[in-house]
Design an enzyme around this catalytic site. Structure first.
Site, mmCIF file in Angstrom:
data_model
loop_
_atom_site.group_PDB
_atom_site.id
_atom_site.type_symbol
_atom_site.label_atom_id
_atom_site.label_comp_id
_atom_site.label_asym_id
_atom_site.label_seq_id
_atom_site.Cartn_x
_atom_site.Cartn_y
_atom_site.Cartn_z
ATOM 1 N N GLY A 165 15.537 -46.697 6.868
ATOM 2 C CA GLY A 165 14.951 -45.361 6.802
ATOM 3 C C GLY A 165 15.562 -44.515 5.702
ATOM 4 N N TYR A 225 1.714 -57.412 2.969
ATOM 5 C CA TYR A 225 2.578 -58.028 3.985
ATOM 6 C C TYR A 225 4.042 -57.942 3.596
ATOM 7 C CZ TYR A 225 -1.059 -60.116 6.874
ATOM 8 O OH TYR A 225 -2.099 -60.305 7.737
ATOM 9 N N ILE A 271 21.797 -57.830 -6.429
ATOM 10 C CA ILE A 271 21.974 -57.997 -7.875
ATOM 11 C C ILE A 271 21.010 -57.093 -8.652
ATOM 12 C CG2 ILE A 271 20.408 -59.994 -8.112
ATOM 13 C CD1 ILE A 271 22.671 -61.215 -9.922
ATOM 14 N N GLU A 272 19.792 -56.881 -8.099
ATOM 15 C CA GLU A 272 18.781 -56.092 -8.836
ATOM 16 C C GLU A 272 19.169 -54.631 -9.000
ATOM 17 O OE1 GLU A 272 16.411 -59.298 -6.681
ATOM 18 O OE2 GLU A 272 17.987 -57.890 -6.137
ATOM 19 N N GLN A 330 32.144 -49.728 6.967
ATOM 20 C CA GLN A 330 33.364 -49.748 6.145
ATOM 21 C C GLN A 330 33.198 -50.696 4.959
ATOM 22 O OE1 GLN A 330 36.958 -50.526 8.460
ATOM 23 N NE2 GLN A 330 36.009 -49.618 10.273
ATOM 24 N N LYS A 383 36.584 -42.861 12.903
ATOM 25 C CA LYS A 383 36.945 -44.114 12.245
ATOM 26 C C LYS A 383 36.238 -44.240 10.889
ATOM 27 C CE LYS A 383 37.929 -48.677 14.140
ATOM 28 N NZ LYS A 383 37.566 -49.622 15.197
ATOM 29 N N CYS A 404 -12.996 -46.898 1.825
ATOM 30 C CA CYS A 404 -12.960 -47.796 0.665
ATOM 31 C C CYS A 404 -13.771 -49.071 0.928
ATOM 32 C CB CYS A 404 -11.511 -48.091 0.277
ATOM 33 S SG CYS A 404 -11.355 -48.798 -1.373
ATOM 34 N N PHE A 409 -16.123 -48.511 3.594
ATOM 35 C CA PHE A 409 -17.323 -47.789 3.134
ATOM 36 C C PHE A 409 -18.339 -48.795 2.585
ATOM 37 C CE2 PHE A 409 -19.262 -46.154 -0.844
ATOM 38 C CZ PHE A 409 -19.960 -45.037 -0.409
ATOM 39 N N HIS A 462 -9.805 -42.749 -0.614
ATOM 40 C CA HIS A 462 -8.807 -42.867 0.464
ATOM 41 C C HIS A 462 -8.348 -41.476 0.892
ATOM 42 C CE1 HIS A 462 -7.899 -47.228 0.415
ATOM 43 N NE2 HIS A 462 -8.335 -47.156 -0.825
ATOM 44 N N GLU A 465 -6.687 -40.574 3.360
ATOM 45 C CA GLU A 465 -5.365 -40.552 4.011
ATOM 46 C C GLU A 465 -4.236 -40.199 3.044
ATOM 47 O OE1 GLU A 465 -6.006 -45.036 3.013
ATOM 48 O OE2 GLU A 465 -7.214 -43.248 3.392
#
EC number: 6.3.4.2
Length: 537
Positions: A16, A54, A147-148, A191, A222, A378, A381, A505, A507
């Site tokens: 998140g 996916y 690494i990226e 840590q 801690k 989309c 539709f 779209h 949304e």
């Protein structure tokens, strides 16, 4: 002087960071600071446009046509803002620019290296956006140690050196697991994650500790001791019912106040009243409606994240909770429309390709024949047009040429400007385009204006040759493209309770306090339909 807040992640991905970054942005904006968010995606793709939902969840589309990571959708919703393609920095973009410059001879024969050339380009892109803002929140995707992400973390470290420590803060999001066997929260992964970050020259200023339950006092102490972060800056971000609660949780935990102080800014009282009201309203909802989403990526519901959020926004405006029934389009092909029985509304969302298309068409027919509130988006539709052609106009075998190039009735066809393209990336009709809405229609009733700008992502369109036949049979095209009158944008069936579909779209522009009109309308119709059903039983 612009202030920068870098958000990094450790231990595991998917904690998140995006919501944390969006929340920090909101807390700064609520204090009256001009704030924006940047997302760094360390993958080598140039943009998110050709990625499989996916693997990556939804591809979010911006006004300027940028196809970006779904986190930018969260930023837009939380900050109620419109971002640009430049707000998403990818390894692909950075390397592309550096290689182009090298080919043009801009490095004067130097050996082009990760440091300084790649890191300089990363910093240039961040500063370019920062020019118009007081505060910039930069989320670095991935997990520390990948690494990226190394060049991006190095660029962030350099920025703190160049801009001055008082102008750059680091927030590290980690995970504190609770082992059921011993029943205590374990801080060791945190840590180690911070140790890894410090080995790269970055000392976090605050730690956002993600956990299932609130952070125990012992664990907080801690973490503070071992990571060299003051106790007040070890923030407990435990699981909440809804992501819109996160900014309020982080504010209660003191993160906003701490960051403002750390960056030497005046701590103003944050104005979160509207946000608090919206969250309280959502949590108080008692009644519910059930809406089916019939798609081909429903196994990973993040593929439809903006639709889920738009339904949430519409549930607040209609004072009714929306429960989603996720249905795999192929399951409808296999088991029939009985899977839709009892729902109060149906959405057929976007998606490319043949898989599940027949299941979606069966779903649309079920909604139309049983007069169930329906929204197609989309591809949804386009398939609504196909369903109408086949089952109302009797055009046997009608289809979209995307699925069946040999169809006798190509009612949905490739847009003329899409015909001879050899590249897939970034070539669709993308971004915000004007839509003209006809007065006296459902669409006009919903939008209450005759010109709107909505975001698109498509290559196919309703074939203009068939429009007259559709209209004669009672299908109303209530919205057309403002830039091309032969391009259909919204369709509706006026004799139904609520039957509407959009080529765009909706949304992507829905906001917590401003739900997308067609979603508000769908939830309203679903609520009324349910009340009708309840009254007759």
């Amino acid at each position: 002087m612009t202030k920068f807040i870098f958000v990094t992640g450790g231990v595991v991905s998917g904690l998140g960071k995006g919501i944390t970054s969006a929340s920090i942005g909101l807390l700064m904006k609520a204090r009256g600071y001009k704030t924006t968010n940047i997302k760094i995606d360390p993958y080598i793709n140039y943009d998110a446009g050709t990625m499989n939902p996916y693997q990556h969840g939804e591809v979010f589309v911006l006004d300027d046509g940028g196809e970006v990571d779904l986190d930018l959708g969260n930023y837009e919703r939380f900050l109620d803002t419109s971002l640009t393609f430049d707000h998403n920095i990818t390894t692909g973009k950075v390397y592309s620019t550096v290689i182009e410059k090298e080919r043009r001879g801009e490095y004067l024969g130097a050996t082009v290296q990760v440091i300084p050339h790649i890191t300089d380009e990363i910093k240039r892109r961040i500063r370019e956006i920062a020019r118009n803002y007081d505060i910039v929140v930069v989320e670095i995707g991935g997990t520390v140690g990948d690494i990226e992400s190394m060049p991006f973390l190095e660029a962030a470290r350099q920025m703190q050196l160049e801009e001055g420590r008082e102008n750059v803060a680091f927030v590290h999001v980690t995970y504190v697991p609770k082992l059921r066997v011993v029943g205590e929260q374990k801080t060791k992964p945190t840590q180690h994650s911070v140790k890894e970050l410090r080995s790269l020259g970055i000392q976090p200023d605050a730690i956002v500790a993600r956990s299932e339950d609130p952070l125990e006092e012992g664990a907080r102490k801690k973490i503070s001791l071992f990571t060299n972060v003051p106790e007040e800056a070890v923030i407990s971000a435990y699981d909440v019912e809804d992501t819109y609660e996160v900014p309020l949780l982080l504010e209660r935990e003191g993160l906003g106040k701490y960051l403002v102080k750390r960056l030497g800014l005046e701590d103003r009282e944050p104005d979160l009243r509207e946000w608090e009201k919206m969250v309280a309203k959502y949590k108080a909802l008692q009644d519910s409606v059930e809406i089916a989403i019939v798609g081909k990526y429903v196994k990973l519901t993040d593929s439809y994240l903006s639709i889920k959020e738009a339904l949430k926004h519409a549930s607040v405006s209609n004072e009714v909770k929306v429960k989603i029934r996720w249905i795999e389009a192929e399951d409808i092909e296999e088991h029939g429309t009985k899977l839709l029985e009892g729902v109060d509304g149906i959405i057929v969302p976007g998606g490319f390709g043949a898989r599940g298309a027949e299941g979606k068409i069966m779903t649309i027919r079920y909604a139309r024949e049983n007069d169930i509130p329906f929204l197609g988006i989309c591809f949804g539709f386009q398939l609504t047009v196909v369903e109408f052609a086949r089952n109302v106009l009797g055009m046997k075998g009608a289809h979209s040429t995307e699925i069946d190039p040999q169809t006798p009735y190509p009612v949905v066809d490739l847009m003329p400007e899409q015909r001879n393209l050899d590249k897939l990336g970034g070539t669709m009709r993308l971004g915000a385009y004007p839509v003209k809405i006809k007065k006296g229609t459902l669409a006009y009733e919903l939008y209450k204006k005759d010109l709107v700008y909505e975001r698109h992502r498509h290559r196919w369109e309703v074939n203009p040759d068939y429009i007259e036949a559709f209209e004669k049979a009672g299908l109303v095209f209530s919205g057309i493209a403002g830039d091309d009158e032969r391009r259909m944008e919204i369709l509706e069936l006026p004799d139904k309770r609520y039957f509407i579909a959009t080529q765009f779209h909706p949304e992507f522009k829905s906001r917590p306090m401003k739900p997308a009109p067609v979603f508000h309308g769908l939830v309203k119709a679903a609520k009324e339909y349910k009340q009708e059903k309840d009254a007759t039983h």
